[in-house]
Design a protein around this motif. Sequence first.
Motif, PDB file in Angstrom:
ATOM      1  N   UNK A  63      49.481  42.831  31.318  1.00 38.71           N
ATOM      2  CA  UNK A  63      48.778  43.856  31.792  1.00 38.71           C
ATOM      3  C   UNK A  63      48.133  43.546  33.255  1.00 38.71           C
ATOM      4  N   UNK A  64      48.479  44.759  34.302  1.00 33.26           N
ATOM      5  CA  UNK A  64      48.028  44.524  35.488  1.00 33.26           C
ATOM      6  C   UNK A  64      49.009  43.617  36.437  1.00 33.26           C
ATOM      7  N   UNK A  65      50.167  43.687  35.809  1.00 29.30           N
ATOM      8  CA  UNK A  65      51.012  42.654  36.479  1.00 29.30           C
ATOM      9  C   UNK A  65      51.003  42.579  38.060  1.00 29.30           C
ATOM     10  N   UNK A  66      50.573  43.380  38.866  1.00 33.02           N
ATOM     11  CA  UNK A  66      50.485  43.549  40.335  1.00 33.02           C
ATOM     12  C   UNK A  66      49.163  42.878  40.682  1.00 33.02           C
ATOM     13  N   UNK A  67      48.228  42.476  39.600  1.00 31.50           N
ATOM     14  CA  UNK A  67      46.906  41.834  40.101  1.00 31.50           C
ATOM     15  C   UNK A  67      47.038  40.356  40.076  1.00 31.50           C
ATOM     16  N   UNK A  68      46.398  39.626  41.018  1.00 31.71           N
ATOM     17  CA  UNK A  68      46.764  37.999  40.822  1.00 31.71           C
ATOM     18  C   UNK A  68      45.547  37.540  40.016  1.00 31.71           C
ATOM     19  N   UNK A  69      45.837  36.323  39.517  1.00 27.40           N
ATOM     20  CA  UNK A  69      45.011  35.368  38.966  1.00 27.40           C
ATOM     21  C   UNK A  69      44.773  35.859  37.827  1.00 27.40           C
ATOM     22  N   UNK A  70      43.435  35.746  37.228  1.00 28.15           N
ATOM     23  CA  UNK A  70      42.927  36.107  35.711  1.00 28.15           C
ATOM     24  C   UNK A  70      42.860  37.483  35.322  1.00 28.15           C
ATOM     25  N   UNK A  71      43.236  38.299  36.719  1.00 31.98           N
ATOM     26  CA  UNK A  71      43.122  39.664  36.372  1.00 31.98           C
ATOM     27  C   UNK A  71      44.294  40.250  36.213  1.00 31.98           C
ATOM     28  N   UNK A  72      45.481  39.609  36.376  1.00 27.34           N
ATOM     29  CA  UNK A  72      46.946  40.279  36.020  1.00 27.34           C
ATOM     30  C   UNK A  72      47.947  39.095  36.117  1.00 27.34           C
ATOM     31  N   UNK A  73      49.036  39.368  36.228  1.00 27.93           N
ATOM     32  CA  UNK A  73      50.202  38.285  36.280  1.00 27.93           C
ATOM     33  C   UNK A  73      50.438  37.861  37.513  1.00 27.93           C
ATOM     34  N   UNK A  74      49.858  38.697  38.453  1.00 31.69           N
ATOM     35  CA  UNK A  74      50.305  38.164  39.659  1.00 31.69           C
ATOM     36  C   UNK A  74      51.712  38.811  40.310  1.00 31.69           C
TER      37      UNK A  74
END
Length: 74
Positions: A63-74
């Motif tokens: 989920x949210x692959x574009x977000x870094x860290x715990x918010x996504x996959x980075x």
Amino acid sequence: MDFGFDGKTKELRDALEEFMCSHVYPAEPAFGEQLTRLDDPWAWDSVPVLAELRAQAKKRGLWNLFLPGEHGAG
């Protein structure tokens, strides 16, 4: 120049492809059925099957692959 995917991208791509084939595509009929039961068809993001798919995607780190860290996959 090497324009191939790196290891992390390959892993995420494979996991996403597997998730799409095993969960998302099979859920399309349920989505359509649940969508027809909504009073407002523009509220498609409130269809129950989408909440289930979101939860499963988050659990798998997809989920949210574009977000870094715990918010996504980075």
